[in-house]
Design a protein around this motif. Structure first.
Motif, PDB file in Angstrom:
ATOM      1  N   SER A   1      -4.952  16.986  -2.359  1.00 20.50           N
ATOM      2  CA  SER A   1      -4.435  15.618  -2.242  1.00 20.50           C
ATOM      3  C   SER A   1      -3.052  15.471  -2.854  1.00 20.50           C
ATOM      4  O   SER A   1      -2.332  14.516  -2.558  1.00 20.50           O
TER       5      SER A   1
ATOM      6  N   GLY B   1       0.812  -1.210   0.000  1.00 18.18           N
ATOM      7  CA  GLY B   1       0.000   0.000   0.000  1.00 18.18           C
ATOM      8  C   GLY B   1       0.846   1.260   0.000  1.00 18.18           C
ATOM      9  O   GLY B   1       0.569   2.211  -0.749  1.00 18.18           O
ATOM     10  N   LYS B   2       1.903   1.285   0.824  1.00 18.55           N
ATOM     11  CA  LYS B   2       2.759   2.473   0.902  1.00 18.55           C
ATOM     12  C   LYS B   2       3.535   2.671  -0.383  1.00 18.55           C
ATOM     13  O   LYS B   2       3.708   3.807  -0.848  1.00 18.55           O
TER      14      LYS B   2
ATOM     15  N   SER C   1      10.835   7.531   0.351  1.00 11.30           N
ATOM     16  CA  SER C   1      10.326   8.686   1.097  1.00 11.30           C
ATOM     17  C   SER C   1      11.390   9.771   1.219  1.00 11.30           C
ATOM     18  O   SER C   1      11.067  10.971   1.152  1.00 11.30           O
TER      19      SER C   1
ATOM     20  N   ARG D   1       3.354  13.027   5.985  1.00 13.13           N
ATOM     21  CA  ARG D   1       2.484  12.180   5.155  1.00 13.13           C
ATOM     22  C   ARG D   1       3.308  11.113   4.433  1.00 13.13           C
ATOM     23  O   ARG D   1       2.889   9.955   4.326  1.00 13.13           O
ATOM     24  N   TYR D   2       4.471  11.488   3.922  1.00 10.07           N
ATOM     25  CA  TYR D   2       5.343  10.525   3.250  1.00 10.07           C
ATOM     26  C   TYR D   2       5.746   9.401   4.207  1.00 10.07           C
ATOM     27  O   TYR D   2       5.871   8.247   3.804  1.00 10.07           O
TER      28      TYR D   2
ATOM     29  N   SER E   1       2.616   1.795  -3.411  1.00  8.99           N
ATOM     30  CA  SER E   1       1.669   2.310  -4.405  1.00  8.99           C
ATOM     31  C   SER E   1       1.364   3.785  -4.153  1.00  8.99           C
ATOM     32  O   SER E   1       1.308   4.599  -5.087  1.00  8.99           O
ATOM     33  N   GLU E   2       1.185   4.145  -2.889  1.00  8.85           N
ATOM     34  CA  GLU E   2       0.878   5.539  -2.545  1.00  8.85           C
ATOM     35  C   GLU E   2       2.016   6.478  -2.932  1.00  8.85           C
ATOM     36  O   GLU E   2       1.788   7.532  -3.539  1.00  8.85           O
ATOM     37  N   LEU E   3       3.246   6.109  -2.596  1.00 14.28           N
ATOM     38  CA  LEU E   3       4.390   6.967  -2.897  1.00 14.28           C
ATOM     39  C   LEU E   3       4.593   7.110  -4.405  1.00 14.28           C
ATOM     40  O   LEU E   3       4.936   8.199  -4.889  1.00 14.28           O
TER      41      LEU E   3
ATOM     42  N   LYS F   1       2.257   6.954  -6.740  1.00 11.64           N
ATOM     43  CA  LYS F   1       1.199   7.823  -7.261  1.00 11.64           C
ATOM     44  C   LYS F   1       1.461   9.283  -6.905  1.00 11.64           C
ATOM     45  O   LYS F   1       1.260  10.179  -7.729  1.00 11.64           O
ATOM     46  N   LEU F   2       1.894   9.533  -5.675  1.00 10.77           N
ATOM     47  CA  LEU F   2       2.162  10.911  -5.257  1.00 10.77           C
ATOM     48  C   LEU F   2       3.287  11.522  -6.082  1.00 10.77           C
ATOM     49  O   LEU F   2       3.218  12.702  -6.460  1.00 10.77           O
TER      50      LEU F   2
END
Length: 235
Positions: free
Chosen positions: A84, A47-48, A211, A134-135, A50-52, A54-55
């Motif tokens: 976002s 999950g992390k 990160s 957030r990162y 994928s999130e990083l 996308k960001l």
């Protein structure tokens, strides 16, 4: 052919199940807890990651849009409604603080460009700190898995060995049947602890590097954003 190729896998699975069944209740509980830890750690890592990813893509897209604009402070409200996106969040805070300082300065009759710039830079610094947090969000859980899993495996190992020696002292014999439950618990919990810890530490290091890269990039962006606002004010 397929059944022959999969036979070793089925046998290995059966052996693990048999070892688990031979374990004493404490060893079984530790193994189940470590299995839950493994599922949790993989969910956090995937999950992390994928999130990083996308960001980072959205940050670069937003930065490219800003580069195409000659003036930042007069951009439409739509540029401030993309909270976002980390880069957009910094820009929105900077623009809002700039115009808020301008409005307050006009009311007091002291509309200083220096005050506007100072408020904008302070807003950028606050938004930057918020996005860095957030990162790094959820990384502490992965670090906890890396630390706790080996110790839980070691706990199961020590418990299994203690159970094996206790069984020998009670039964006064060192047969396989006597030693099996304790030894099974010791070996299985050790393996389970390593299965959780090894992927977790690799995933943690990869995510920590990502990160840090994103943090460096957003710090550079914040500096460029402040410079562009200052240059725009001087025109």
């Amino acid at each position: 052919m397929l059944s022959l190729a999969l036979a070793p896998l089925f046998l290995a699975t059966t052996n693990i199940i048999e070892v688990f069944v031979r374990c004493d209740p404490v060893g079984q509980v530790i193994t189940v807890v470590l299995l839950i830890f493994s599922v949790f750690a993989w969910s956090v890592m995937l999950g992390k990651n994928s999130e990083l990813n996308k960001l980072r893509i959205r940050n670069h897209q937003f930065e490219q849009r800003l580069r195409e604009e000659r003036k930042l402070l007069d951009l439409p409200e739509s540029f401030r409604n993309m909270r976002s996106i980390p880069y957009a969040d910094l820009f929105a805070d900077a623009a809002e603080s700039y115009w808020r300082a301008a409005a307050i300065g006009k009311e007091k009759g002291d509309d200083s460009l220096h005050a506007r710039l100072e408020h904008a830079e302070n807003a950028i610094a606050r938004a930057l700190a918020r996005q860095v947090l957030r990162y790094e969000e959820n990384m502490v859980w992965l670090a906890t898995m890396v630390t706790v899993a080996p110790f839980m495996g070691l706990l199961g190992t020590v418990w299994g060995v203690m159970e094996a020696f206790s069984a020998v002292s009670v039964m006064q014999t060192a047969s396989i049947q006597t030693l099996a439950p304790g030894v099974s618990a010791a070996l299985l919990t050790t393996i389970a602890g390593l299965v959780v810890a090894i992927p977790s530490v690799v995933g943690y290091n990869i995510l920590l590097n990502k990160s840090k890269t994103l943090t460096t990039e957003i710090e550079n962006y914040a500096s460029v954003l402040a410079d562009r606002i200052e240059l725009e004010m001087q025109k």
